[in-house]
Design a protein around this motif. Structure first.
Motif, PDB file in Angstrom:
ATOM      1  N   THR A  14      39.255  35.301  32.860  1.00 48.71           N
ATOM      2  CA  THR A  14      39.904  34.075  33.352  1.00 48.71           C
ATOM      3  C   THR A  14      38.903  33.184  34.070  1.00 48.71           C
ATOM      4  N   LEU A  15      38.027  33.797  34.900  1.00 46.27           N
ATOM      5  CA  LEU A  15      37.027  33.030  35.640  1.00 46.27           C
ATOM      6  C   LEU A  15      36.056  32.331  34.694  1.00 46.27           C
ATOM      7  N   ARG A  18      37.722  29.386  33.168  1.00 40.00           N
ATOM      8  CA  ARG A  18      37.831  28.299  34.143  1.00 40.00           C
ATOM      9  C   ARG A  18      36.496  27.582  34.314  1.00 40.00           C
ATOM     10  N   TYR A 273      38.997  23.222  41.941  1.00 36.64           N
ATOM     11  CA  TYR A 273      39.566  23.143  40.593  1.00 36.64           C
ATOM     12  C   TYR A 273      40.285  24.438  40.228  1.00 36.64           C
ATOM     13  N   ASN A 274      39.675  25.571  40.550  1.00 41.74           N
ATOM     14  CA  ASN A 274      40.272  26.864  40.222  1.00 41.74           C
ATOM     15  C   ASN A 274      41.608  27.058  40.940  1.00 41.74           C
ATOM     16  N   GLN A 275      41.669  26.671  42.211  1.00 47.43           N
ATOM     17  CA  GLN A 275      42.914  26.799  42.974  1.00 47.43           C
ATOM     18  C   GLN A 275      44.001  25.866  42.437  1.00 47.43           C
ATOM     19  N   ARG A 277      44.254  24.685  39.368  1.00 50.81           N
ATOM     20  CA  ARG A 277      44.713  25.196  38.066  1.00 50.81           C
ATOM     21  C   ARG A 277      45.731  26.312  38.258  1.00 50.81           C
ATOM     22  N   GLU A 278      45.498  27.175  39.244  1.00 50.70           N
ATOM     23  CA  GLU A 278      46.450  28.252  39.527  1.00 50.70           C
ATOM     24  C   GLU A 278      47.802  27.683  39.935  1.00 50.70           C
TER      25      GLU A 278
END
Length: 374
Positions: A14-15, A18, A273-275, A277-278
């Motif tokens: 997943t990382l 992303r 961005y990662n947060q 997207r979650e």
């Protein structure tokens, strides 16, 4: 393979996805910036020697269009253009040899493309969720035992008239209520398509956390056309730029905590961005299954903000950035004499080294003190 290993592999996968998503999105925003420089250069017949996809070192030459060589580079991040004679006014057909106004347009076109991209991304949000109708007033909350509650006003009602006078904005409604404190007023409501007249007496001394009528007002959300969405997106873009301009004064006055105005680099932006997207994935999972349900709103807003911030930052009068080069052109227009290129180039070279050092410092900060969204 144990369940724990499966979870670890899934998280790593997943990382990686992303990271690729983020690199692609940010790369497109940088590409659009450089595309603005390229198109305006060609418009003024300024030769561009290279348009690179990604950053050097070079991987391959793709093709040649006119005198411009299009290349693919090893670092898959953004793009760059290399105009002919960028720093030497003695090279005919080059950027530095162009007129001051032409150079001004070429330099400003990159940030302008980022502003346009930000507006389009914001427009995609407004097309999905609609926008406020500023000419109508809707009740979104009624306080208990308030004049509004006693009059029978309920959440969702539209207030169309007070004493027969049309309500065309929240400001007008507030003013009419203030002018009639302690007096009986006739409030015309629109509820489920039907008009209803009620009477209320606005309070002269309401509780601290309430108004004279005891309601919370807002503008109803209505669907927007593409053109209207672009207008709303433009307004938000202008407001974001205004907030960035006011940022130093707000920090000095203590209206904004220093940590809220912290500069972030690519690592910090990726963390945000990662947060985001979650959150979008969670919102989509909790939403009612519908083809028209809003999608990726937080991500779109973040990318729009990044694009606007990228355009704004590049217009700052900092050496090595577009704004720094624009400043030299403006000085040239003001004094009607060009600053010697060797001096200008030296300033930009020093500025570039300072920017690289600052970027390294910011990156270390992003790694040691990662940003966590509230």
């Amino acid at each position: 393979m144990s369940n724990e290993n499966k979870v670890d592999m899934s998280s790593i996968s997943t990382l990686m996805v992303r990271i690729l998503e983020f690199a692609l999105c940010l790369g497109v925003l940088i590409f659009l910036h450089e595309l603005g420089h390229f198109l305006t250069s060609r418009l003024f017949k300024i030769e561009v020697e290279e348009f690179g996809f990604g950053f050097p070192p070079r991987l391959a030459r793709l093709f040649r269009l006119g005198n411009t060589q299009f290349t693919l580079n090893w670092i898959p991040f953004g793009a760059f253009v290399r105009p002919k004679g960028e720093n030497d006014p003695n090279i005919p057909g080059g950027l530095a040899a162009a007129s001051p106004l032409q150079r001004l347009v070429v330099l400003a076109s990159g940030p302008l493309m980022n502003f346009v991209a930000g507006i389009l991304l914001l427009s995609m949000i407004f097309i999905q969720v609609g926008g406020p109708d500023l000419t109508k007033v809707q009740v979104i909350q009624v306080n208990n035992d308030s004049p509004a509650a006693l009059a029978g006003i309920t959440e969702g009602d539209l207030i169309t008239h007070i004493n027969g006078e049309p309500i065309t904005s929240i400001e007008k409604l507030s003013q009419l209520v203030q002018n009639h404190k302690g007096q009986s007023i006739v409030i015309t409501l629109l509820r489920n398509g039907q008009k209803i007249d009620v009477q209320a007496i606005p309070r002269i001394n309401p509780p601290e956390d309430q108004g004279a009528l005891g309601i919370v007002m807002s503008n109803p959300i209505v669907p927007l056309s593409l053109g209207e969405s672009v207008i709303y997106g433009s307004r938000v873009m202008v407001e974001q730029c205004r907030q960035l301009i006011l940022l130093p004064s707000r920090l000095i006055r203590g209206q904004l905590a220093p940590e809220q105005a912290r500069v972030v680099g690519p690592v910090g932006i990726f963390g945000i961005y990662n947060q985001v997207r979650e959150r979008d994935i969670e919102d989509q999972a909790n939403a009612q299954p519908s083809a028209s349900s809003p999608k990726a709103l937080n991500t779109l807003y973040l990318l729009a903000s990044i694009s606007i911030a990228l355009g704004f930052a590049n217009l700052l009068p900092i050496p090595a950035l577009d704004g720094g080069r624009i400043l030299f052109v403006l000085v040239e227009l003001a004094i009607r004499r060009r600053i010697p290129p060797e001096y200008e180039n030296a300033v930009h070279s020093i500025g570039f080294l300072i920017l690289i050092s600052l970027m390294l410092y910011v990156t270390v900060q992003d790694i040691v003190y990662p940003i966590v969204l509230p």
